[in-house]
Design an enzyme around this catalytic site. Structure first.
Site, PDB file in Angstrom:
ATOM      1  N   GLU A  29      28.709 -31.574   9.467  1.00  0.00           N
ATOM      2  CA  GLU A  29      28.697 -32.797   8.662  1.00  0.00           C
ATOM      3  C   GLU A  29      27.925 -33.908   9.379  1.00  0.00           C
ATOM      4  O   GLU A  29      28.464 -34.955   9.747  1.00  0.00           O
ATOM      5  CB  GLU A  29      30.134 -33.240   8.358  1.00  0.00           C
ATOM      6  N   LYS A  68      21.802 -31.658   8.038  1.00  0.00           N
ATOM      7  CA  LYS A  68      21.721 -31.168   6.667  1.00  0.00           C
ATOM      8  C   LYS A  68      20.355 -31.482   6.043  1.00  0.00           C
ATOM      9  O   LYS A  68      19.792 -30.649   5.320  1.00  0.00           O
ATOM     10  CB  LYS A  68      22.853 -31.775   5.828  1.00  0.00           C
ATOM     11  N   SER A  85      31.252 -32.635   2.804  1.00  0.00           N
ATOM     12  CA  SER A  85      32.533 -33.205   2.407  1.00  0.00           C
ATOM     13  C   SER A  85      32.461 -34.709   2.219  1.00  0.00           C
ATOM     14  O   SER A  85      33.418 -35.304   1.721  1.00  0.00           O
ATOM     15  CB  SER A  85      33.599 -32.876   3.455  1.00  0.00           C
ATOM     16  N   HIS A 138      31.901 -28.707  -2.827  1.00  0.00           N
ATOM     17  CA  HIS A 138      32.813 -28.967  -1.715  1.00  0.00           C
ATOM     18  C   HIS A 138      33.950 -27.951  -1.772  1.00  0.00           C
ATOM     19  O   HIS A 138      34.998 -28.182  -2.374  1.00  0.00           O
ATOM     20  CB  HIS A 138      33.330 -30.397  -1.796  1.00  0.00           C
ATOM     21  N   ASN A 160      39.245 -25.423   2.400  1.00  0.00           N
ATOM     22  CA  ASN A 160      39.539 -24.429   3.415  1.00  0.00           C
ATOM     23  C   ASN A 160      40.994 -23.968   3.317  1.00  0.00           C
ATOM     24  O   ASN A 160      41.886 -24.813   3.223  1.00  0.00           O
ATOM     25  CB  ASN A 160      39.288 -25.050   4.802  1.00  0.00           C
ATOM     26  N   ASN A 190      37.699 -36.595   0.113  1.00  0.00           N
ATOM     27  CA  ASN A 190      37.674 -37.153   1.466  1.00  0.00           C
ATOM     28  C   ASN A 190      37.608 -38.666   1.504  1.00  0.00           C
ATOM     29  O   ASN A 190      37.872 -39.267   2.535  1.00  0.00           O
ATOM     30  CB  ASN A 190      36.535 -36.534   2.275  1.00  0.00           C
TER      31      ASN A 190
END
Length: 314
Positions: free
Chosen positions: A104, A109, A131, A152, A155, A202
């Site tokens: 992240e 990215k 996220s 997204h 987990n 988030n």
């Protein structure tokens, strides 16, 4: 996270290419995938077994997961046999749907998406597993912002029923439809939200995790009590500190810094205790210690089902 996402596609019958530049992560990938498939099958059998029935017992830091030609494989090999492992992004050239699962960090990215834009065909969709980072920002570094979307995954990805799908203003309706249809093939419900830093999950969750770490650091309660308050008073299946350990405290720290950067809101400044744990390498389940201790975690074969890879959003 990359291995978990790959498992989702492979179990649905899609050919998959997993790309990771880290030779250690790549080398451990097949074994972690096998362990993940076995564990997911076991947990699904247990959850679907009739009451009183006896049920017998029988990861990854990927930067890219490519779903073949966009159609399920016609044969029926095992999920593990549908996955090819590579360290070269060029091996994603034939893919029509690529899920980016890198760390992240905006710069990381963006560089991967720039490279993918050169490697993949013009019709390929790029789905980021970010996220927190706005999809508009990520799409802007490609020549196809209309085919960039957020997926997204939560987990552990193979065991979660829903995916937060982020549509930027420039994301086309066709891309949204292709994504939601594909997720349905994976057995996932697509919850489509508008683009914003942290989206829904988030934007709310990271504040909670950071504040939980703050009250722990201030001595209001110990870690076990903080988590029990949320479990026993609110009915949460897991408290915020164990949730942070599950995600990975390094990923939580990265996410908070991204949210602070893109919102300008000082509420997202990581608390001192969180920053200290990360600096000391105590990043949660994957290291064996975070806000709680997990002494045997490193040796468990199903570890990737309960940890977020260091290069990947959960």
């Amino acid at each position: 996270m990359g291995i978990g996402v790959a498992q989702c596609f492979a179990e649905a019958g899609y050919p998959v290419v997993v790309v990771d530049p880290d030779p250690v992560a790549l080398g451990s990938g097949p074994a972690r995938l096998r362990a993940g498939v076995r564990m997911a099958q076991l947990l699904r059998r247990r959850s679907s077994a009739p009451a009183g029935a006896e049920t017998g017992a029988g990861t990854g830091t990927g930067t890219g997961v490519g779903a073949g030609d966009g159609t399920p494989a016609s044969s029926s090999p095992s999920p593990e046999a549908r996955v090819v492992w590579s360290e070269k992004l060029s091996d994603l050239a034939p893919a029509l749907f690529v899920v980016e699962c890198a760390r992240e960090k905006v710069s990381v990215k963006e560089e991967i998406l720039r490279q993918l834009d050169q490697v993949c065909g013009p019709d390929a969709v790029f789905a980021s597993c970010t996220s927190c980072i706005p999809i508009t920002r990520l799409g802007s570094v490609t020549g196809r912002p209309d085919r960039v979307i957020g997926t997204h995954f939560m987990n552990p990805a193979p065991l979660k029923d829903a995916v937060e799908v982020i549509r930027a203003p420039g994301t086309s309706e066709r891309t949204v439809r292709r994504t939601t249809d594909l997720l349905a093939e994976l057995g996932k419900q697509a919850l489509v939200v508008r683009d914003a830093p942290g989206f829904v999950t988030n934007r709310v969750l990271m504040l909670t995790l950071n504040e939980a770490a703050t009250v722990l650091g201030e001595g209001t309660a110990d870690a076990e009590t903080v988590d029990r308050v949320f479990q026993d008073c609110f009915g949460h299946p897991m408290g915020p500190l164990r949730t942070a350990d599950l995600i990975g405290l390094d990923t939580v720290l990265d996410s908070l810094e991204v949210l602070r950067e893109f919102t300008g809101d000082e509420r997202f400044r990581p608390c001192a205790l969180l920053a200290r744990h990360v600096a000391e390498g105590n990043v949660g389940r994957k290291s064996g210690r975070g806000f709680h201790q997990y002494p045997a975690q490193r040796n468990r074969p199903e570890h990737h089902l309960v940890s977020r890879g260091g290069a990947s959003h959960g």
